[in-house]
Design a protein around this motif. Structure first.
Motif, PDB file in Angstrom:
ATOM      1  N   ASN A  93      72.368 -19.200 107.565  1.00  0.00           N
ATOM      2  CA  ASN A  93      72.618 -20.637 107.457  1.00  0.00           C
ATOM      3  C   ASN A  93      72.043 -21.202 106.160  1.00  0.00           C
ATOM      4  OD1 ASN A  93      73.451 -23.241 108.354  1.00  0.00           O
ATOM      5  ND2 ASN A  93      71.365 -23.654 109.063  1.00  0.00           N
ATOM      6  N   LYS A  94      72.862 -21.950 105.429  1.00  0.00           N
ATOM      7  CA  LYS A  94      72.505 -22.601 104.164  1.00  0.00           C
ATOM      8  C   LYS A  94      72.303 -21.601 103.021  1.00  0.00           C
ATOM      9  CE  LYS A  94      70.387 -26.602 106.426  1.00  0.00           C
ATOM     10  NZ  LYS A  94      69.179 -27.453 106.531  1.00  0.00           N
ATOM     11  N   ARG A  95      72.832 -20.399 103.196  1.00  0.00           N
ATOM     12  CA  ARG A  95      72.755 -19.397 102.127  1.00  0.00           C
ATOM     13  C   ARG A  95      74.135 -19.155 101.535  1.00  0.00           C
ATOM     14  NH1 ARG A  95      69.581 -14.139 104.056  1.00  0.00           N
ATOM     15  NH2 ARG A  95      70.518 -13.475 102.076  1.00  0.00           N
TER      16      ARG A  95
ATOM     17  N   LEU B 198      87.278 -18.092 110.158  1.00  0.00           N
ATOM     18  CA  LEU B 198      86.274 -18.840 109.398  1.00  0.00           C
ATOM     19  C   LEU B 198      86.963 -19.861 108.511  1.00  0.00           C
ATOM     20  CD1 LEU B 198      83.204 -19.051 108.674  1.00  0.00           C
ATOM     21  CD2 LEU B 198      83.734 -17.602 106.713  1.00  0.00           C
ATOM     22  N   THR B 199      86.484 -21.094 108.551  1.00  0.00           N
ATOM     23  CA  THR B 199      87.043 -22.160 107.729  1.00  0.00           C
ATOM     24  C   THR B 199      86.240 -22.315 106.448  1.00  0.00           C
ATOM     25  OG1 THR B 199      87.842 -23.346 109.671  1.00  0.00           O
ATOM     26  CG2 THR B 199      87.615 -24.615 107.638  1.00  0.00           C
ATOM     27  N   VAL B 200      86.952 -22.503 105.345  1.00  0.00           N
ATOM     28  CA  VAL B 200      86.336 -22.721 104.036  1.00  0.00           C
ATOM     29  C   VAL B 200      86.883 -24.031 103.475  1.00  0.00           C
ATOM     30  CG1 VAL B 200      86.001 -21.824 101.704  1.00  0.00           C
ATOM     31  CG2 VAL B 200      86.236 -20.236 103.632  1.00  0.00           C
ATOM     32  N   THR B 201      85.999 -24.943 103.061  1.00  0.00           N
ATOM     33  CA  THR B 201      86.464 -26.152 102.383  1.00  0.00           C
ATOM     34  C   THR B 201      86.333 -25.940 100.882  1.00  0.00           C
ATOM     35  OG1 THR B 201      84.295 -27.265 102.341  1.00  0.00           O
ATOM     36  CG2 THR B 201      85.662 -27.567 104.302  1.00  0.00           C
ATOM     37  N   THR B 202      87.311 -26.448 100.147  1.00  0.00           N
ATOM     38  CA  THR B 202      87.315 -26.252  98.701  1.00  0.00           C
ATOM     39  C   THR B 202      88.086 -27.372  98.024  1.00  0.00           C
ATOM     40  OG1 THR B 202      87.938 -24.723  96.915  1.00  0.00           O
ATOM     41  CG2 THR B 202      89.369 -24.791  98.846  1.00  0.00           C
ATOM     42  N   THR B 203      87.713 -27.662  96.789  1.00  0.00           N
ATOM     43  CA  THR B 203      88.468 -28.624  95.988  1.00  0.00           C
ATOM     44  C   THR B 203      89.424 -27.897  95.047  1.00  0.00           C
ATOM     45  OG1 THR B 203      86.655 -28.675  94.375  1.00  0.00           O
ATOM     46  CG2 THR B 203      86.659 -30.382  96.076  1.00  0.00           C
ATOM     47  N   ALA B 204      89.429 -26.579  95.126  1.00  0.00           N
ATOM     48  CA  ALA B 204      90.346 -25.785  94.304  1.00  0.00           C
ATOM     49  C   ALA B 204      91.763 -25.904  94.853  1.00  0.00           C
ATOM     50  CB  ALA B 204      89.906 -24.325  94.296  1.00  0.00           C
TER      51      ALA B 204
ATOM     52  N   THR C 209      89.004 -14.035  98.224  1.00  0.00           N
ATOM     53  CA  THR C 209      87.563 -13.936  98.444  1.00  0.00           C
ATOM     54  C   THR C 209      86.970 -15.326  98.301  1.00  0.00           C
ATOM     55  OG1 THR C 209      87.437 -11.672  97.609  1.00  0.00           O
ATOM     56  CG2 THR C 209      85.392 -12.939  97.643  1.00  0.00           C
ATOM     57  N   ALA C 210      86.299 -15.789  99.345  1.00  0.00           N
ATOM     58  CA  ALA C 210      85.675 -17.110  99.336  1.00  0.00           C
ATOM     59  C   ALA C 210      84.178 -16.960  99.111  1.00  0.00           C
ATOM     60  CB  ALA C 210      85.932 -17.824 100.654  1.00  0.00           C
ATOM     61  N   VAL C 211      83.641 -17.764  98.204  1.00  0.00           N
ATOM     62  CA  VAL C 211      82.206 -17.759  97.916  1.00  0.00           C
ATOM     63  C   VAL C 211      81.699 -19.189  98.045  1.00  0.00           C
ATOM     64  CG1 VAL C 211      80.414 -17.260  96.225  1.00  0.00           C
ATOM     65  CG2 VAL C 211      82.458 -15.817  96.332  1.00  0.00           C
ATOM     66  N   GLY C 212      80.648 -19.368  98.834  1.00  0.00           N
ATOM     67  CA  GLY C 212      80.098 -20.705  99.021  1.00  0.00           C
ATOM     68  C   GLY C 212      78.916 -20.677  99.965  1.00  0.00           C
TER      69      GLY C 212
ATOM     70  N   ILE D  48      82.125 -22.497 105.626  1.00  0.00           N
ATOM     71  CA  ILE D  48      81.673 -22.403 104.235  1.00  0.00           C
ATOM     72  C   ILE D  48      82.129 -23.677 103.542  1.00  0.00           C
ATOM     73  CG2 ILE D  48      81.998 -21.243 102.018  1.00  0.00           C
ATOM     74  CD1 ILE D  48      82.180 -18.615 103.455  1.00  0.00           C
ATOM     75  N   GLU D  49      81.179 -24.417 102.979  1.00  0.00           N
ATOM     76  CA  GLU D  49      81.504 -25.693 102.349  1.00  0.00           C
ATOM     77  C   GLU D  49      81.526 -25.576 100.828  1.00  0.00           C
ATOM     78  OE1 GLU D  49      80.116 -29.428 104.151  1.00  0.00           O
ATOM     79  OE2 GLU D  49      78.734 -28.180 105.307  1.00  0.00           O
TER      80      GLU D  49
END
Length: 250
Positions: free
Chosen positions: A167-169, A206-212, A222-225, A243-244
């Protein structure tokens, strides 16, 4: 308990079908006097009914729905709507006392939705038993995707299993895009699966939020966050793990 939404600019995509199109904001100055509408004791607006009135403005369609004698308003990216047609819409963000300068009117309550609910498609015919599988699949039926490389790389199942520690990493996860919701709260919401985890336990997505720019469904990225657990954004946007502000790479 649902938390109140913070005051923020709500951005919706002009077209949810165009997955590669960048979400556009409402016209500048088009919003005034915004406040979260989920006050204690209020009854949520129905998101289904018969179209009684409709109008387009600024790339969006405003729809009045009648349901059991009550009228409610829904706003969606611009689309063709026929008065008298029965329609249902996806849950969205509910706003009280929303003033639209474009339309020169104030809506006592209105829901900003991604669009109509999709009709259930007929189940595909089963493949012949003798046909060999083209891809390896996980226990949840999703084709397995090779794990990302690096010390901070995990599978979807590993992220759920170690959510308290992680969490938070900052983490990295590689998966197949199975769903994209564009322009919600100013971000694109991308659902990834890699063939790990359990659909029954809801640890396979798994949900990932992004402004891309939003990827296409079916893309492998590949999601990094930063991983965060137990996130509640209100209005039905509640996640055990997310992942935010992630970045997406092919």
């Amino acid at each position: 308990m649902t938390r109140s939404l913070p005051l923020f600019s709500i951005i919706l995509a002009i077209s949810l079908a165009a997955a590669t199109q960048t979400a556009q904001a409402f016209p500048k100055g088009g919003f005034t006097n915004l406040s979260a509408a989920r006050h204690a004791g209020e009854t949520p607006l129905p998101l289904s009914g018969t179209v009684a009135e409709t109008m387009n403005a600024g790339g969006y369609t405003y729809i009045a729905l009648e349901n059991k004698g009550a009228k409610s308003w829904v706003a969606v990216p611009q689309m063709e709507v026929t008065v008298g047609k029965k329609m249902s819409f996806s849950p969205g963000v509910e706003i009280a006392n929303f003033s639209s300068k474009t339309l020169n009117r104030t809506f006592e309550r209105i829901v900003f939705s991604q669009g109509p609910t999709e009709q259930q498609a007929p189940a595909p015919k089963a493949a012949p038993k003798e046909a060999p599988a083209k891809t390896a699949a996980g226990k949840n039926g999703t084709a397995k995707v090779e794990k990302a490389a690096g010390p901070n790389a995990y599978t979807v199942a590993e992220l759920y299993k170690n959510k308290n520690t992680l969490n938070k990493r900052k983490v990295a996860v590689r998966g197949k895009v199975v769903k994209v919701a564009m322009g919600i709260m100013g971000k694109n919401w991308v659902h990834l699966r890699d063939g790990s985890g359990s659909a029954k336990k809801k640890t396979n997505d798994l949900t990932v939020t992004t402004t891309a720019a939003a990827p296409n469904e079916g893309d492998v990225v590949t999601a990094v966050g930063v991983l965060r657990k137990d996130r509640d954004f209100g209005a039905g946007y509640k996640y055990e793990l997310i992942i935010e502000d992630g970045t997406l790479e092919p």
